[in-house]
Design an enzyme around this catalytic site. Structure first.
Site, PDB file in Angstrom:
ATOM      1  N   SER A 142      14.648  31.459 -13.311  1.00 62.12           N
ATOM      2  CA  SER A 142      14.570  31.719 -14.748  1.00 62.12           C
ATOM      3  C   SER A 142      15.671  32.689 -15.149  1.00 62.12           C
ATOM      4  CB  SER A 142      13.209  32.328 -15.102  1.00 62.12           C
ATOM      5  OG  SER A 142      13.183  32.822 -16.424  1.00 62.12           O
ATOM      6  N   TYR A 155       7.103  39.682 -14.140  1.00 60.50           N
ATOM      7  CA  TYR A 155       7.475  38.273 -14.011  1.00 60.50           C
ATOM      8  C   TYR A 155       8.946  38.143 -13.617  1.00 60.50           C
ATOM      9  CZ  TYR A 155       8.586  33.498 -15.559  1.00 60.50           C
ATOM     10  OH  TYR A 155       9.030  32.200 -15.632  1.00 60.50           O
TER      11      TYR A 155
END
Length: 249
Positions: A142, A155
């Site tokens: 990501s 995260y």
């Protein structure tokens, strides 16, 4: 050689929007296995993949957080359907950053699913594919892992760790006949981000899947989705810390 035709397509995270979209693109002429919790409730997903042209669609019970189950699951799939052609790791959680800052158990749960479980499954898959002499792995990192932001550091740190592990694994697999594609999408508008304001350069699961399938066919090592995120990530690394800590999610 296109390894997607060399064995079944395995989607780990059979309810994932990106996973199902990618399964549909890889489905024509292939056997597809959708692995997820409550695998007996994947009727809609199975129907979508069948309609996309899969020769057969099977389901398998899969709990990403149950690390002890990973090895037996891969062994069973190989025994039932032959050496895996393409494996897509499409599972993960976003978690609640505010809660994770004060709830250690929740912080660990995010990192366990988004990093530890991925490392475990990738290791089992890589071992099986090395033994077969072929196969393709698809890993979703990501933009959040390119440089970890204060706004979503739990995260983001898990994705940063996964990105590093996948890069090292790709090097370790060089020359074995096994290929690893590392996809780095930006903010994906979907169930996981429902209720959140879309970030700049936001994308849909369909666009992520399309770019990933194209990169897989070209045997690319990495793909940014959209491509403009690559230059953006480079700029991110140059920002001074006092600016960076104020960056939004």
């Amino acid at each position: 050689m296109d390894d997607t035709g060399a064995g079944p397509v395995l989607i780990l995270g059979g309810r994932s929007e990106i996973g199902i979209e990618l399964a549909r693109l890889l489905a024509p002429g292939a056997t597809v296995v959708l692995a997820a919790r409550r695998a007996d409730q994947l009727d809609d997903e199975v129907a979508a993949v069948k309609a996309a042209g899969a020769t057969a669609v099977h389901t398998a019970e899969f709990d990403a957080d149950d690390l002890a189950s990973h090895g037996p699951l891969i062994a069973q799939i190989v025994a039932d359907h032959g050496p895996i052609g393409t494996a897509v790791l499409a599972f993960g959680i976003l978690g609640d950053q505010a809660r994770a800052e004060v709830d250690a158990e929740h912080a660990v749960a995010i990192v366990h699913t988004d990093f530890v479980a991925q490392v475990s499954m990738l290791t089992h898959l890589a071992t099986a594919m090395r033994a077969a002499g072929h196969g393709q792995l698809v890993v979703f990192s990501s933009i959040a892992g390119a440089r970890v932001r204060r706004a979503n550091y739990v995260y983001g740190s898990a994705k940063a760790g996964l990105d590093g592990f996948a890069n090292g694994l790709a090097d370790a697999l060089h020359g074995t006949g096994v290929h690893l594609l590392l996809a780095r999408p930006g903010f994906v508008i979907g169930r996981m981000t429902q209720g959140m304001a879309p970030a700049p350069l936001s994308i849909t699961p369909e666009r992520v899947a399309t770019a990933t399938a194209r990169a897989l066919a070209k045997k690319k090592r990495t793909v940014w989705v959209p491509w403009a995120l690559g230059p953006v990530a480079f700029v991110f690394r140059l920002l001074p810390q006092f600016v960076w800590r104020r960056m939004p999610r």
